[in-house]
Design a protein around this motif. Structure first.
Motif, PDB file in Angstrom:
ATOM      1  N   GLU A 206      74.225  16.132  -9.005  1.00  0.00           N
ATOM      2  CA  GLU A 206      72.461  16.723  -9.480  1.00  0.00           C
ATOM      3  C   GLU A 206      72.080  16.536  -8.172  1.00  0.00           C
ATOM      4  O   GLU A 206      71.657  18.065  -7.926  1.00  0.00           O
ATOM      5  CB  GLU A 206      71.816  15.526  -9.651  1.00  0.00           C
ATOM      6  CG  GLU A 206      71.884  15.311 -11.359  1.00  0.00           C
ATOM      7  CD  GLU A 206      71.641  16.756 -12.461  1.00  0.00           C
ATOM      8  OE1 GLU A 206      70.450  16.613 -11.908  1.00  0.00           O
ATOM      9  OE2 GLU A 206      72.115  16.337 -13.490  1.00  0.00           O
ATOM     10  N   LEU A 207      71.776  16.384  -7.180  1.00  0.00           N
ATOM     11  CA  LEU A 207      71.798  16.667  -5.579  1.00  0.00           C
ATOM     12  C   LEU A 207      72.485  16.972  -4.930  1.00  0.00           C
ATOM     13  O   LEU A 207      73.438  16.680  -3.666  1.00  0.00           O
ATOM     14  CB  LEU A 207      71.515  14.859  -5.041  1.00  0.00           C
ATOM     15  CG  LEU A 207      70.667  14.220  -5.209  1.00  0.00           C
ATOM     16  CD1 LEU A 207      69.643  13.237  -5.501  1.00  0.00           C
ATOM     17  CD2 LEU A 207      68.900  15.222  -6.149  1.00  0.00           C
TER      18      LEU A 207
ATOM     19  N   ALA B  83      72.211  22.891  -7.927  1.00  0.00           N
ATOM     20  CA  ALA B  83      70.633  23.163  -8.263  1.00  0.00           C
ATOM     21  C   ALA B  83      70.319  24.036  -7.916  1.00  0.00           C
ATOM     22  O   ALA B  83      69.696  24.996  -8.685  1.00  0.00           O
ATOM     23  CB  ALA B  83      70.549  21.989  -7.127  1.00  0.00           C
TER      24      ALA B  83
ATOM     25  N   ASP C  54      67.149  26.344  -8.938  1.00  0.00           N
ATOM     26  CA  ASP C  54      65.568  26.053  -8.263  1.00  0.00           C
ATOM     27  C   ASP C  54      65.524  26.397  -6.446  1.00  0.00           C
ATOM     28  O   ASP C  54      66.524  27.099  -6.318  1.00  0.00           O
ATOM     29  CB  ASP C  54      66.766  24.659  -8.113  1.00  0.00           C
ATOM     30  CG  ASP C  54      66.494  23.821  -9.229  1.00  0.00           C
ATOM     31  OD1 ASP C  54      65.971  23.690 -10.530  1.00  0.00           O
ATOM     32  OD2 ASP C  54      66.524  22.541  -9.548  1.00  0.00           O
TER      33      ASP C  54
ATOM     34  N   GLN D 208      62.066  23.362  -4.398  1.00  0.00           N
ATOM     35  CA  GLN D 208      62.553  22.183  -5.602  1.00  0.00           C
ATOM     36  C   GLN D 208      63.758  21.435  -4.960  1.00  0.00           C
ATOM     37  O   GLN D 208      63.684  20.174  -5.644  1.00  0.00           O
ATOM     38  CB  GLN D 208      62.891  23.114  -6.783  1.00  0.00           C
ATOM     39  CG  GLN D 208      61.417  23.904  -7.216  1.00  0.00           C
ATOM     40  CD  GLN D 208      61.908  24.870  -7.995  1.00  0.00           C
ATOM     41  OE1 GLN D 208      62.533  25.347  -8.111  1.00  0.00           O
ATOM     42  NE2 GLN D 208      60.883  24.756  -9.149  1.00  0.00           N
TER      43      GLN D 208
ATOM     44  N   ALA E   1      63.237  16.733  -5.051  1.00  0.00           N
ATOM     45  CA  ALA E   1      64.351  16.698  -5.483  1.00  0.00           C
ATOM     46  C   ALA E   1      65.422  15.245  -5.369  1.00  0.00           C
ATOM     47  O   ALA E   1      65.357  14.226  -5.562  1.00  0.00           O
ATOM     48  CB  ALA E   1      65.371  17.073  -6.599  1.00  0.00           C
TER      49      ALA E   1
ATOM     50  N   ASP F  87      62.473  12.626  -4.470  1.00  0.00           N
ATOM     51  CA  ASP F  87      62.259  11.707  -5.470  1.00  0.00           C
ATOM     52  C   ASP F  87      63.608  10.801  -6.228  1.00  0.00           C
ATOM     53  O   ASP F  87      63.522   9.811  -6.862  1.00  0.00           O
ATOM     54  CB  ASP F  87      61.869  13.051  -7.173  1.00  0.00           C
ATOM     55  CG  ASP F  87      60.300  13.472  -6.808  1.00  0.00           C
ATOM     56  OD1 ASP F  87      59.625  13.026  -5.934  1.00  0.00           O
ATOM     57  OD2 ASP F  87      60.585  14.222  -7.583  1.00  0.00           O
ATOM     58  N   GLY F  88      64.389  11.506  -5.784  1.00  0.00           N
ATOM     59  CA  GLY F  88      65.641  10.639  -6.697  1.00  0.00           C
ATOM     60  C   GLY F  88      65.649   9.599  -4.932  1.00  0.00           C
ATOM     61  O   GLY F  88      66.278   8.170  -5.815  1.00  0.00           O
TER      62      GLY F  88
END
Length: 294
Positions: A205-206, A211, A217, A221, A225, A228-229
């Protein structure tokens, strides 16, 4: 453990049911940056695409990727230097010939050098066992010759594994692998002959390829992420030790318009360095192995 839908490498384990332990310094969140340094074949083979590729030689996409080694990687090194961030540098072994001085610059920082196959123009998981063993051996010999010691960890090009990859890595002396994104803690894999190898969490995901290349993205964005993660995992780590990885490719996030928001995200993490363990994948593996030996 080996079921019709399974693989026999590890059993099911719910995170809340596991023993709680600490990372060094009593920390609960380990954070590492994985920088992928990769080389590609001109006129053939695999490669991420900025735009749909045309007939070979696909100059547009080849040159975009090559920019990462000539320009982007050096900008990312400067960013890591400015923030005093360690890195696990995932290295295609043919880079020593293709880009002399590149890996050496990260070695001089004290970064961990991790095995990442010969080139990202190929997948190892499509090979038969003998050919895959030879690929691992060739890459390992090259890294060992240049670095003065064998690499402890491995990430397959394109996260590619055959059914016997963990066995071959363990038999080649590797202590950990990065291909599996199935957990937020390191997990021991069973290997043939009674052996084992540690799986250290590696992010999908990261990770700027899924992404930005796949999901489209923006750089901002992707950076949001990461922040936020990180904030969520720092909170979640109060009840369990966790690993957060960030996977980066110079030809993607080394671009100026993506490097700027990435800097903001990494600055956010660096400001919390007293609350987390900023480290490398290899140090995470070593710590978990020490707990098992205790």
């Amino acid at each position: 453990m080996d079921t019709p839908t399974g693989h026999g490498r590890y059993g099911y384990s719910a995170l809340p049911d596991r023993p709680v332990y600490d990372w060094p310094g009593g920390k609960r969140l380990a954070v590492y940056v994985a920088l992928n340094l990769e080389t590609f074949d001109f006129g053939s083979g695999l490669g991420a695409e900025l735009a749909p590729g045309g007939p070979q030689p696909d100059v547009l996409n080849y040159a975009w990727r090559d920019w990462g080694n000539r320009v982007g990687a050096w900008r990312m090194k400067a960013l890591f230097d400015a923030l005093a961030l360690p890195a696990s540098v995932l290295v295609n072994s043919r880079l020593y010939d293709d880009c002399p001085g590149l890996i050496e610059a990260f070695r001089a920082r004290g970064d961990e050098i991790v095995g990442h196959g010969r080139t990202n123009a190929e997948r190892q998981g499509t090979l038969d066992e003998a050919a895959e063993r030879a690929l691992i051996a060739e890459a390992t010999r090259t890294l060992t010759r240049h670095e003065g010691r064998p690499p402890a960890g491995w990430l397959g090009p394109w996260i590619s594994q055959s059914p016997v990859t963990p066995d071959l890595l363990a038999e080649a002396g590797y202590r950990y692998l990065l291909d599996w994104a199935h957990d937020d803690q390191p997990v021991w894999f069973v290997t043939r002959g009674g052996g084992r190898i540690l799986s250290v969490p590696y992010p999908q995901e990261l990770n700027d390829i899924p992404a930005i290349v796949a999901r489209k993205d923006t750089g901002r964005q992707f950076a949001e992420a990461i922040v936020d993660g990180f904030d969520a995992m720092l909170e979640q780590s109060r009840t369990a030790p966790l690993v957060m990885g960030i996977a980066l490719h110079p030809y993607i996030v080394g671009q100026p318009h993506r490097l700027k928001p990435l800097r903001t995200a990494l600055e956010h993490i660096a400001r919390h360095r007293d609350d987390i363990w900023l480290t490398t994948a290899g140090a995470i593996a070593d710590h978990v192995a020490s707990l098992s030996a205790a």
